[in-house]
Design a protein around this motif. Structure first.
Motif, PDB file in Angstrom:
ATOM      1  N   GLY A 107       0.815  -1.213   0.000  1.00  0.00           N
ATOM      2  CA  GLY A 107       0.000   0.000   0.000  1.00  0.00           C
ATOM      3  C   GLY A 107       0.846   1.259   0.000  1.00  0.00           C
ATOM      4  N   PHE A 108       0.526   2.160   0.950  1.00  0.00           N
ATOM      5  CA  PHE A 108       1.193   3.458   1.011  1.00  0.00           C
ATOM      6  C   PHE A 108       1.677   3.739   2.423  1.00  0.00           C
ATOM      7  N   VAL A 109       2.817   4.417   2.528  1.00  0.00           N
ATOM      8  CA  VAL A 109       3.375   4.875   3.802  1.00  0.00           C
ATOM      9  C   VAL A 109       3.813   6.312   3.594  1.00  0.00           C
ATOM     10  N   CYS A 110       3.430   7.180   4.484  1.00  0.00           N
ATOM     11  CA  CYS A 110       3.761   8.614   4.380  1.00  0.00           C
ATOM     12  C   CYS A 110       3.342   9.180   3.020  1.00  0.00           C
ATOM     13  N   GLY A 111       2.270   8.656   2.479  1.00  0.00           N
ATOM     14  CA  GLY A 111       1.766   9.136   1.192  1.00  0.00           C
ATOM     15  C   GLY A 111       2.500   8.598  -0.025  1.00  0.00           C
ATOM     16  N   LEU A 112       3.469   7.704   0.173  1.00  0.00           N
ATOM     17  CA  LEU A 112       4.236   7.143  -0.934  1.00  0.00           C
ATOM     18  C   LEU A 112       3.944   5.649  -1.074  1.00  0.00           C
ATOM     19  N   GLN A 113       4.010   5.177  -2.303  1.00  0.00           N
ATOM     20  CA  GLN A 113       3.753   3.764  -2.554  1.00  0.00           C
ATOM     21  C   GLN A 113       4.863   2.898  -1.979  1.00  0.00           C
ATOM     22  N   VAL A 114       4.471   1.716  -1.499  1.00  0.00           N
ATOM     23  CA  VAL A 114       5.423   0.703  -1.046  1.00  0.00           C
ATOM     24  C   VAL A 114       5.561  -0.315  -2.177  1.00  0.00           C
ATOM     25  N   TYR A 115       6.796  -0.508  -2.647  1.00  0.00           N
ATOM     26  CA  TYR A 115       7.069  -1.395  -3.772  1.00  0.00           C
ATOM     27  C   TYR A 115       7.712  -2.697  -3.309  1.00  0.00           C
ATOM     28  N   GLU A 116       7.590  -3.713  -4.139  1.00  0.00           N
ATOM     29  CA  GLU A 116       8.378  -4.922  -3.981  1.00  0.00           C
ATOM     30  C   GLU A 116       9.697  -4.674  -4.707  1.00  0.00           C
ATOM     31  N   ILE A 117      10.734  -5.363  -4.289  1.00  0.00           N
ATOM     32  CA  ILE A 117      12.060  -5.119  -4.861  1.00  0.00           C
ATOM     33  C   ILE A 117      12.101  -5.379  -6.368  1.00  0.00           C
ATOM     34  N   ALA A 118      11.283  -6.302  -6.851  1.00  0.00           N
ATOM     35  CA  ALA A 118      11.264  -6.618  -8.282  1.00  0.00           C
ATOM     36  C   ALA A 118      10.815  -5.438  -9.141  1.00  0.00           C
ATOM     37  N   ALA A 119      10.119  -4.480  -8.551  1.00  0.00           N
ATOM     38  CA  ALA A 119       9.606  -3.329  -9.298  1.00  0.00           C
ATOM     39  C   ALA A 119      10.620  -2.189  -9.407  1.00  0.00           C
TER      40      ALA A 119
END
Length: 124
Positions: free
Chosen positions: A41-53
């Protein structure tokens, strides 16, 4: 031009790094998002990515509270071919905020190659 980074770790330490960058380096550092194995989802208004992305050319700053976990992440990132991997050293901010700011500036802005003053394997 802003230096673009990802913060690896979307927990309390990652949020702390985000807040410090926003406070002291908003005009110099652009945080592209967070990377985390567990959070979505999002943390501090920024997207949380998987390392593959994330591109292997991107700059990743590890910001994880547990030392052993941070070390394992660094080893894994190196195995996956990431070259621009750095570690957020919390000790600097506990000593004196100005020291933290100066150190962060040195290793994020001035020298972002792995030859930095704070490369991952020198500090961890």
């Amino acid at each position: 031009m802003n230096q673009e980074i990802y913060i690896y770790g979307a927990g309390s330490r990652g949020k702390e790094l985000f807040e410090n960058i926003q406070t002291f380096y908003e005009d110099k550092v652009f945080i592209k998002g967070f990377i985390d194995r567990e959070k979505k989802g999002f943390v501090c208004g920024l997207q949380v990515y998987e390392i593959a992305a994330v591109s292997k050319d991107d700059i990743i700053v590890i910001s994880i509270a547990k030392f052993e976990s941070a070390l394992q992440v660094a080893i894994d990132l190196k195995k996956f071919g990431f070259q621009n991997v750095f570690w957020y050293n919390l000790k600097n901010i506990r000593k004196k905020r100005e020291d933290f700011c100066f150190s962060l500036f040195l290793f994020l802005i001035t020298d972002v190659t792995i030859k930095s003053k704070m490369p991952i394997y020198k500090k961890i």
